[in-house]
Scaffold this motif. Structure first.
Motif, PDB file in Angstrom:
ATOM      1  N   MET A  89      44.455  34.755  34.706  1.00  0.00           N
ATOM      2  CA  MET A  89      45.169  35.543  35.704  1.00  0.00           C
ATOM      3  C   MET A  89      44.942  37.047  35.493  1.00  0.00           C
ATOM      4  SD  MET A  89      49.258  35.348  36.121  1.00  0.00           S
ATOM      5  CE  MET A  89      50.226  36.662  36.766  1.00  0.00           C
ATOM      6  N   SER A  90      44.838  37.466  34.243  1.00  0.00           N
ATOM      7  CA  SER A  90      44.584  38.867  33.912  1.00  0.00           C
ATOM      8  C   SER A  90      43.962  38.927  32.522  1.00  0.00           C
ATOM      9  CB  SER A  90      45.882  39.688  33.932  1.00  0.00           C
ATOM     10  OG  SER A  90      46.674  39.376  32.818  1.00  0.00           O
ATOM     11  N   ASP A  91      43.549  40.112  32.149  1.00  0.00           N
ATOM     12  CA  ASP A  91      42.942  40.287  30.825  1.00  0.00           C
ATOM     13  C   ASP A  91      43.946  40.027  29.704  1.00  0.00           C
ATOM     14  OD1 ASP A  91      40.621  40.992  32.123  1.00  0.00           O
ATOM     15  OD2 ASP A  91      40.992  43.148  31.964  1.00  0.00           O
ATOM     16  N   LYS A  92      45.234  40.087  30.026  1.00  0.00           N
ATOM     17  CA  LYS A  92      46.283  39.931  29.024  1.00  0.00           C
ATOM     18  C   LYS A  92      46.761  38.484  28.879  1.00  0.00           C
ATOM     19  CE  LYS A  92      47.784  44.571  30.057  1.00  0.00           C
ATOM     20  NZ  LYS A  92      48.669  45.369  30.863  1.00  0.00           N
ATOM     21  N   GLN A  93      46.301  37.603  29.734  1.00  0.00           N
ATOM     22  CA  GLN A  93      46.773  36.220  29.736  1.00  0.00           C
ATOM     23  C   GLN A  93      45.718  35.274  29.159  1.00  0.00           C
ATOM     24  OE1 GLN A  93      49.846  35.317  30.632  1.00  0.00           O
ATOM     25  NE2 GLN A  93      50.335  37.420  31.159  1.00  0.00           N
ATOM     26  N   LYS A  94      46.198  34.209  28.524  1.00  0.00           N
ATOM     27  CA  LYS A  94      45.292  33.163  28.058  1.00  0.00           C
ATOM     28  C   LYS A  94      44.705  32.452  29.279  1.00  0.00           C
ATOM     29  CE  LYS A  94      47.491  31.833  23.724  1.00  0.00           C
ATOM     30  NZ  LYS A  94      48.123  30.713  23.015  1.00  0.00           N
TER      31      LYS A  94
END
Length: 157
Positions: free
Chosen positions: A108-113
Motif C-alpha cells: 500500500m505504501s513504502d511504510k507497509q509490509k
C-alpha cells in the motif's frame, strides 16, 4: 530383466500419467484463481455501487482493516461526501471496472509490509459536474485479511 519394448511402454505410460496430473493441477489452480478474481471484482463493484448511491458508510465497511485504521468511518464519510458532492458539484457518477490483474505481492505504501495475492482493478468514474464531464481513473487493490477480502488504496508515489 525387461525387454526394450516393455521399458519404453512403462516410460510412456508414466509420462502420460505425469502430464495428466499436471493438467489436472493447472485446471484446479485456474479455477481457484478465477474464483478469487471474480470475488475481488465483485467487492470492488459493490464498493462503487454504494459510493454511487452516496452510501459511504456501507462502502467503508468493505475496506481492508488497514484502510479502516487510516480513515475512521466518520472521517471517511464526511470527506468522501464533501469531495464528490460539494467540491465536484456532482450528485452521482457512473463507473466501469476495467483491467483485473493478479499480483503475487503488493504494498500500500513504502511504510507497509507487502500483501500477498492481491488483485489490482482499474476503476474509471465519470462525473457530470458543474465543471463539465470528467473521468477519474484509479487503481483499486483487493487484499485478504483473515480470509476476508477488503479494499485498499495505493499511497505509493
Amino acid at each position: 530383466m525387461f525387454s526394450r519394448y516393455r521399458q519404453k511402454t512403462i516410460r510412456a505410460k508414466t509420462g502420460v500419467a505425469v502430464l495428466a496430473a499436471v493438467a489436472v493441477l493447472v485446471a484446479i489452480l485456474s479455477l481457484f484463481l478465477s474464483s478469487e478474481r471474480n470475488e475481488a471484482k465483485e467487492i470492488v463493484d459493490t464498493f462503487y455501487r454504494y459510493e454511487q448511491a452516496g452510501d459511504f458508510g456501507s462502502s467503508w465497511e468493505l475496506f481492508h482493516p488497514l484502510m479502516k485504521t487510516k480513515f475512521p468511518k466518520d472521517v471517511y464519510i464526511q470527506r468522501r461526501a464533501h469531495v464528490f458532492m460539494q467540491d465536484f458539484g456532482a450528485e452521482t457518477f457512473e463507473y466501469r471496472l476495467d483491467e483485473v490483474e493478479h499480483l503475487s505481492s503488493w504494498s500500500m505504501s513504502d511504510k507497509q509490509k507487502p500483501f500477498q495475492d492481491v488483485y489490482r482493478i482499474r476503476v474509471i468514474q465519470t462525473f457530470h459536474s458543474v465543471f463539465g464531464v470528467f473521468e477519474l481513473h484509479q487503481d483499486v487493490f483487493v487484499a485478504k485479511k483473515n480470509g476476508k477480502w477488503g479494499i485498499v488504496f495505493s499511497y505509493n508515489s
